[in-house]
Design an enzyme around this catalytic site. Structure first.
Site, PDB file in Angstrom:
ATOM      1  N   VAL A 154       0.838  -1.199   0.000  1.00  0.00           N
ATOM      2  CA  VAL A 154       0.000   0.000   0.000  1.00  0.00           C
ATOM      3  C   VAL A 154       0.878   1.257   0.000  1.00  0.00           C
ATOM      4  CG1 VAL A 154      -1.831   1.246   1.207  1.00  0.00           C
ATOM      5  CG2 VAL A 154      -1.860  -1.250   1.146  1.00  0.00           C
ATOM      6  N   TYR A 155       1.964   1.225   0.747  1.00  0.00           N
ATOM      7  CA  TYR A 155       2.935   2.328   0.743  1.00  0.00           C
ATOM      8  C   TYR A 155       3.461   2.546  -0.673  1.00  0.00           C
ATOM      9  CZ  TYR A 155       7.306   4.795   1.954  1.00  0.00           C
ATOM     10  OH  TYR A 155       8.350   5.681   2.044  1.00  0.00           O
ATOM     11  N   SER A 156       3.821   1.445  -1.361  1.00  0.00           N
ATOM     12  CA  SER A 156       4.307   1.547  -2.739  1.00  0.00           C
ATOM     13  C   SER A 156       3.256   2.181  -3.646  1.00  0.00           C
ATOM     14  CB  SER A 156       4.680   0.160  -3.277  1.00  0.00           C
ATOM     15  OG  SER A 156       5.740  -0.400  -2.539  1.00  0.00           O
ATOM     16  N   CYS A 158       0.941   4.287  -2.758  1.00  0.00           N
ATOM     17  CA  CYS A 158       0.877   5.719  -2.442  1.00  0.00           C
ATOM     18  C   CYS A 158       2.027   6.482  -3.086  1.00  0.00           C
ATOM     19  CB  CYS A 158       0.916   5.915  -0.930  1.00  0.00           C
ATOM     20  SG  CYS A 158      -0.537   5.323  -0.056  1.00  0.00           S
ATOM     21  N   LYS A 159       3.230   5.942  -2.967  1.00  0.00           N
ATOM     22  CA  LYS A 159       4.392   6.644  -3.511  1.00  0.00           C
ATOM     23  C   LYS A 159       4.372   6.642  -5.038  1.00  0.00           C
ATOM     24  CE  LYS A 159       6.303   7.830   0.386  1.00  0.00           C
ATOM     25  NZ  LYS A 159       6.391   9.260   0.782  1.00  0.00           N
TER      26      LYS A 159
END
Length: 255
Positions: A154-156, A158-159
């Site tokens: 999920v972080y990936s 977002c980025k």
């Protein structure tokens, strides 16, 4: 760097490792600084340290995930300094878990900090850059957003979204003399990384594995990033916009 003296910059995530290093570099370049973070104690300590270096610093503690709080903080910054010239979206957060071990509550927190937060800052700050005749935005994404990263699904996302958003915004805002660029750190030795990989023998093994995977054979350090960010904020980067730069010691893929 040319043209940084007396500019006004907002840096989010200022009390963390990378944010602190960015703030120190900006102060050394003569930038008047709005240091933003949710950690009020950390901000107070940072402001004292930067003022000891001769910095003109306004510490503002607020939650970047709440637009009304962001708008109020930006208004306070403009009232204090009279303008804003530079925005550095640096704040971020994650926790390492395979996607199937995560739940919607965790997704929402990660998305709120890493995507909604920067959107809120852009919405609040860009009108001031445009009305002031232009400015610079430097978004701190991640190599996880360029190539993916195991345990950071999920972080990936977002980025990766921040990278695409920045490229689009660079097109939309070019006519207003606003440049938007992205810096993507690889694994960087910060407290966030240490909490991400975990403590003890297992965490140390992950840490060592990351170092071995990097061609330069070391993790990034917070001080490896501010030079690139200062460059994008300076007059030397006046003809550069919509660019995505990896700062990862030659690493091109995550686990």
């Amino acid at each position: 760097m040319r043209g940084l003296n007396e500019r006004v910059a907002i840096v989010t995530g200022a009390a963390g490792g990378i944010g602190r290093a960015i703030c120190e570099r900006f102060v050394d370049e003569g930038v008047r600084l709005v240091a933003a973070d949710i950690d009020e104690k950390g901000l107070t300590e940072l402001a004292d340290r930067l003022r000891g270096r001769g910095g003109d610093v306004l510490p503002l503690a607020f939650d970047i995930t709440r637009f009304d709080d962001v708008a109020a903080a930006v208004a306070r910054a403009v009232a204090h300094f009279g303008k804003i010239d530079i925005l550095v979206n640096n704040a971020g957060w994650d926790i390492a878990k395979p996607f199937l071990d995560t739940d919607p509550d965790l997704w929402e927190k990660i998305i709120a900090i890493n995507l909604h937060g920067p959107l809120n800052l852009h919405k609040a700050v860009l009108p001031h850059l445009v009305s002031g005749g232009g400015g610079k935005v430097i978004n701190i994404a991640s190599d996880a957003g360029r190539v993916g990263s195991s345990g950071e699904s999920v972080y990936s996302a977002c980025k990766g979204g921040l990278i695409a958003f920045s490229k689009t915004l660079a097109r939309e805002c070019a006519r207003d003399n606003v440049r938007v660029n992205v810096v993507c750190p690889g694994p960087t030795d910060t407290a966030l990384l240490r909490s991400f990989v975990g403590e003890g023998e297992y965490g140390q093994k992950i840490y060592d594995k990351l170092q071995k995977a990097i061609p330069l054979k070391r993790l990034g350090q917070p001080d490896d990033l501010p030079g690139m960010i200062a460059f994008f904020a300076s007059n030397d980067a006046d003809f550069i916009t919509g660019q995505v730069i990896s700062v990862s010691g030659g690493l091109t893929m995550h686990g």
